[in-house]
Design an enzyme around this catalytic site. Structure first.
Site, mmCIF file in Angstrom:
data_model
loop_
_atom_site.group_PDB
_atom_site.id
_atom_site.type_symbol
_atom_site.label_atom_id
_atom_site.label_comp_id
_atom_site.label_asym_id
_atom_site.label_seq_id
_atom_site.Cartn_x
_atom_site.Cartn_y
_atom_site.Cartn_z
ATOM 1 N N HIS A 171 -12.788 -11.124 -8.762
ATOM 2 C CA HIS A 171 -13.724 -10.407 -7.903
ATOM 3 C C HIS A 171 -14.050 -11.229 -6.658
ATOM 4 O O HIS A 171 -14.777 -12.216 -6.717
ATOM 5 C CB HIS A 171 -15.005 -10.093 -8.696
ATOM 6 C CG HIS A 171 -16.025 -9.344 -7.914
ATOM 7 N ND1 HIS A 171 -17.378 -9.391 -8.199
ATOM 8 C CD2 HIS A 171 -15.906 -8.515 -6.847
ATOM 9 C CE1 HIS A 171 -18.032 -8.636 -7.340
ATOM 10 N NE2 HIS A 171 -17.161 -8.098 -6.508
ATOM 11 N N TYR B 289 -23.548 -18.641 -3.863
ATOM 12 C CA TYR B 289 -22.291 -18.407 -3.154
ATOM 13 C C TYR B 289 -21.885 -16.937 -3.096
ATOM 14 O O TYR B 289 -21.147 -16.536 -2.202
ATOM 15 C CB TYR B 289 -21.163 -19.203 -3.806
ATOM 16 C CG TYR B 289 -21.188 -20.686 -3.529
ATOM 17 C CD1 TYR B 289 -21.956 -21.222 -2.497
ATOM 18 C CD2 TYR B 289 -20.434 -21.572 -4.295
ATOM 19 C CE1 TYR B 289 -21.972 -22.578 -2.240
ATOM 20 C CE2 TYR B 289 -20.435 -22.940 -4.038
ATOM 21 C CZ TYR B 289 -21.208 -23.431 -3.014
ATOM 22 O OH TYR B 289 -21.212 -24.780 -2.755
ATOM 23 N N ASP C 216 0.864 -1.176 0.000
ATOM 24 C CA ASP C 216 0.000 0.000 0.000
ATOM 25 C C ASP C 216 0.907 1.234 0.000
ATOM 26 O O ASP C 216 2.120 1.124 0.209
ATOM 27 C CB ASP C 216 -0.930 -0.006 1.219
ATOM 28 C CG ASP C 216 -2.209 0.789 0.969
ATOM 29 O OD1 ASP C 216 -3.271 0.169 0.777
ATOM 30 O OD2 ASP C 216 -2.139 2.035 0.949
ATOM 31 N N ASN D 129 -17.201 -9.768 -0.011
ATOM 32 C CA ASN D 129 -16.907 -9.381 1.360
ATOM 33 C C ASN D 129 -17.916 -9.999 2.332
ATOM 34 O O ASN D 129 -19.114 -9.957 2.052
ATOM 35 C CB ASN D 129 -16.953 -7.844 1.458
ATOM 36 C CG ASN D 129 -16.034 -7.308 2.541
ATOM 37 O OD1 ASN D 129 -15.206 -8.018 3.076
ATOM 38 N ND2 ASN D 129 -16.206 -6.054 2.883
ATOM 39 N N VAL E 42 -7.439 -1.790 -4.901
ATOM 40 C CA VAL E 42 -7.451 -0.385 -4.494
ATOM 41 C C VAL E 42 -8.847 0.192 -4.725
ATOM 42 O O VAL E 42 -9.773 -0.506 -5.109
ATOM 43 C CB VAL E 42 -6.368 0.436 -5.244
ATOM 44 C CG1 VAL E 42 -4.981 -0.141 -4.974
ATOM 45 C CG2 VAL E 42 -6.638 0.491 -6.743
#
Length: 729
Positions: A450, A660, A343, A453, A400
């Site tokens: 992808h 899923y 980062d 979360n 990012v």
């Protein structure tokens, strides 16, 4: 050789001991209809052996029996109830004959003994296992319950509480737990399994072990006082109601069946099991859940085939720390692939490392790892502000901020710091991969990756193929995702890819409902309680982030202006303009406060109603049916378009991505399974009632064609052969 079938054989050992060995063609043993019939034939032979003194059951495979053959289920579940009942009665007569042999019996159980495999070993007197054992009854996860005597024998062997926990939850347990609760009688090293089992068998044959006393409780009523029974079954029913709910009838049916059979002997109890199993097998829920299992197998097999010629990445890197980057880094390190996490900010790196450490500490608290393992895993995550270590990584994922300019700059810079064969991937959720690839010198080495979360919990990874992405790049990323314990599904490039492309029409349906006067609380309640989503759309938007959704909505509208461009200000706009971004700042459709465990808890906030009043018609009531139709039609239509356009390769992959990635209710099986259950013609009739609402409600041409010919998306399964034929298969 006493008997040889296609999947098992029976042979003499010494001292009057016979050995029945499961050895099916292929890599695993399954308890399919042919094997049950073959077991019956083997017992025909055994019952005629006057010098039989004992029987050993074992497997030639790395696993004892992985379960029933699930591929047979859909055809078995289509036979008439009476015929299915007859076949179950036949199968149970086979296991009863095994249990009733006039000699001691033992199963030498290695690896998996699940479902029918577990029920088979329950019919023997003793069970000796290896340390890699996984044993249990997962049937309720498939919408059914044990049908080969598992709901009868397990409670009588373990006691009601332990058996109910395994059966109602569809659980399996390891060797230590199985030994502790009495499901197995011992655990030995794999190389000592056969000899150890024979030693126990000889002790029983010699009278040192009372095998008849060991067998007897399985034949009798469950030994429970009325008070004990009331407590056990009341608690179990309460737990099932809380965890499974009304959409999953199998767990509560199993508990009630065990309760009703508690005071019965084996034969009468098996009759009750049969009567409960058969109606469950004919439910839409069972077909959907079995379909999910088969789809999952298909997706995993496809990933395995795709990666057979590539080496799994040995070193990885994550660009962008924070919660998402830290989650990806943790998952990679946890599964054995060291990772560099880069980062530009010390603060973000600290956040990423804190996230990884937090997840590892949870594993420590649960007893899954010790301090040494924790330290070992965390040491394989290397935080850095520079590109040190990037020369040795095989794959880099960029995570990012969701801004195309920033992503392009970061990706272009990174490409110059890695080896020519290093694969680059972007964790973008909506930006087309081919657009991001335009700044790269080696676009063939770039694809989308992808994650969802929270990364450590969500099974899906969408792997997105851009216009110039090579097959080798896709294979490497699929291999890494699989190594991370994820289910990778390859999709083609478009705005939103597959999951977000079909999610935003669902949100659009929600926005239109609110515009027309629906209460968001009622919509959430209906979509959660009636349709079965884990979160209603308002709650989901708060979790995703209103600001994130507002941005993604604009990206989707630009990508699909004909359908997704709106001509009115909606609830998302109103909340965004009021700086109500959802859980992240404590204000969204609800107000959020942390509970005692630090988890955000939603509360009513009257201010929301006045905000939404500016973008809505006066409040009016909508029926549950209309809410479900108006929410689901836009999503299902878009799912179908994705299949027709080749964005997703098959109904199976589409449905698994929805289950899923979005939490599509498993008991519906996914959008295509839901469509097939409703019927394409009936769905078309329903959708046509709402086509005045705009292009999102217009049914795609391919689906219209299916409706005209009354066709389904999944191949139609033929009912199994008559039960008489099954017996002698």
């Amino acid at each position: 050789m006493l008997y040889k079938g296609d999947t098992l054989y029976l042979d003499w050992l010494e001292d009057g001991i016979a050995e029945l060995v499961f050895d099916a063609p292929g890599s695993v043993n399954k308890l399919d209809t042919a094997t049950v019939a073959s077991l019956g034939h083997a017992l025909d032979v055994l019952e005629k052996q006057s010098d039989l003194k004992g029987l050993l059951l074992r497997s030639e495979k790395a696993a004892f029996i992985v379960g029933a053959d699930i591929t047979e289920f859909l055809s078995l579940f289509l036979v008439p109830e009476e015929q299915l009942s007859q076949w179950l009665h036949f199968a149970n007569s086979v296991f009863n004959r095994l249990e009733d042999l006039p000699v001691p019996t033992i199963s030498a159980v290695n690896g998996y003994a699940l479902g029918g495999g577990c029920e088979c070993v329950l019919a023997t007197d003793y069970r000796l296992a290896t340390p890699d054992l996984r044993i249990g009854l997962p049937e309720t996860k498939l919408g059914i319950m044990p049908g080969f005597g598992g709901s009868v024998r397990l409670p009588r062997l373990l006691g009601a509480d332990s058996a109910l926990e395994i059966i109602a939850a569809g659980k399996d347990v390891g060797a230590d737990q199985a030994l502790k609760i009495g499901l197995v009688d011992g655990v030995v090293a794999a190389e000592k399994l056969r000899d150890g089992a024979l030693a126990i068998l000889r002790q029983a044959m010699n009278g040192d072990l009372d095998w008849k006393a060991k067998r007897q409780p399985k034949l009798e009523p469950l030994k429970l006082s009325k008070i004990e029974a009331a407590m056990s079954f009341t608690i179990a029913k309460g737990m099932v109601a809380q965890t499974a709910g009304k959409h999953y009838p199998a767990p509560i049916t199993a508990v009630k069946t065990i309760e009703a059979a508690a005071r019965l002997g084996r034969e009468e109890a098996l009759v009750l099991e049969n009567k409960s199993f058969v109606p469950l097998a004919h439910t839409n829920e069972a077909r959907a859940l079995v379909g999910i299992f088969l789809n999952d197998q298909y997706v995993k097999a496809k990933a395995k085939k795709l990666t057979k010629d590539v080496e799994t990445p040995k070193h990885a890197a994550v660009l962008g720390a924070g919660i998402m980057g830290g989650g990806i880094a943790y998952q990679s390190a946890w599964k054995g692939v060291p990772v560099v996490m880069k980062d530009i900010s010390d603060k973000s790196l600290t956040l990423g490392m804190t996230e990884a450490a937090k997840l590892l500490n949870k594993q420590l608290e649960r007893g899954k790892i010790d301090g040494l393992k924790l330290a070992g895993v965390i040491s394989t995550i290397q935080p850095t502000l520079e590109y040190s270590g990037f020369d040795r990584v095989d794959v880099v994922v960029e995570a990012v901020v969701e801004n195309p300019k920033v992503k392009k700059a970061v990706l272009a810079e990174t490409e110059s710091k890695v080896r020519p064969d290093t694969v680059l991937a972007s964790n973008t959720s909506t930006i087309p991969i081919s657009e991001l690839a335009s700044v790269l010198q080696r676009p063939e080495n770039f694809c989308g990756m992808h994650f969802f979360n929270p990364v450590h919990r969500m099974p899906l990874v969408e792997v997105i193929r851009g216009e110039k992405t090579s097959d080798n790049t896709i294979a490497k990323v699929v291999a890494w995702a699989s190594k991370m314990g994820k289910t990778p599904i390859v999709v083609n490039d478009c705005p939103g890819f597959f999951v977000n492309r079909v999610l935003f029409p669902y949100f659009a349906g929600f926005s239109q409902l609110l515009r027309d006067g629906a209460d968001f609380r009622k919509v959430d309640k209906v979509m959660e309680k009636q349709f079965g989503w884990p979160m209603g759309p308002a709650y989901l938007l708060d979790v995703v982030g209103i600001d994130t959704a507002h941005h993604a909505q604009a990206v989707m509208a630009a990508g699909f202006p004909q359908r997704m461009q709106k001509d009115y200000r909606d609830a998302i706009d109103a909340l965004f303009d009021a700086n109500r971004f959802g859980q992240k700042n404590g204000l969204g459709f609800w107000r959020y406060k942390d509970d005692s465990k630090g988890k955000p808890k939603k509360e009513e906030d009257a201010a929301v109603d006045s905000l939404l009043a500016d973008v809505s018609q006066p409040k009016r009531d909508f029926s549950d049916e209309e809410i479900i139709a108006r929410m689901m039609i836009p999503m299902v239509n878009e799912v179908v378009r994705c299949l027709e356009e080749g964005i997703i390769a098959s109904p199976a992959e589409a449905d698994m991505a929805l289950v899923y990635g979005l939490g599509f209710p498993p008991f519906h099986g996914g959008a295509f399974r839901w469509l097939d259950t409703i019927g394409s013609a009936k769905y078309l009739d329903m959708a046509q009632q709402y086509q005045h609402l705009g292009p999102l409600y217009e049914v795609p041409a391919g689906l219209r064609d299916k409706a005209r010919h009354n066709e389904a998306y999944y191949p139609q399964v033929e009912p199994a052969r008559p039960v008489g034929a099954l017996k002698t298969a």
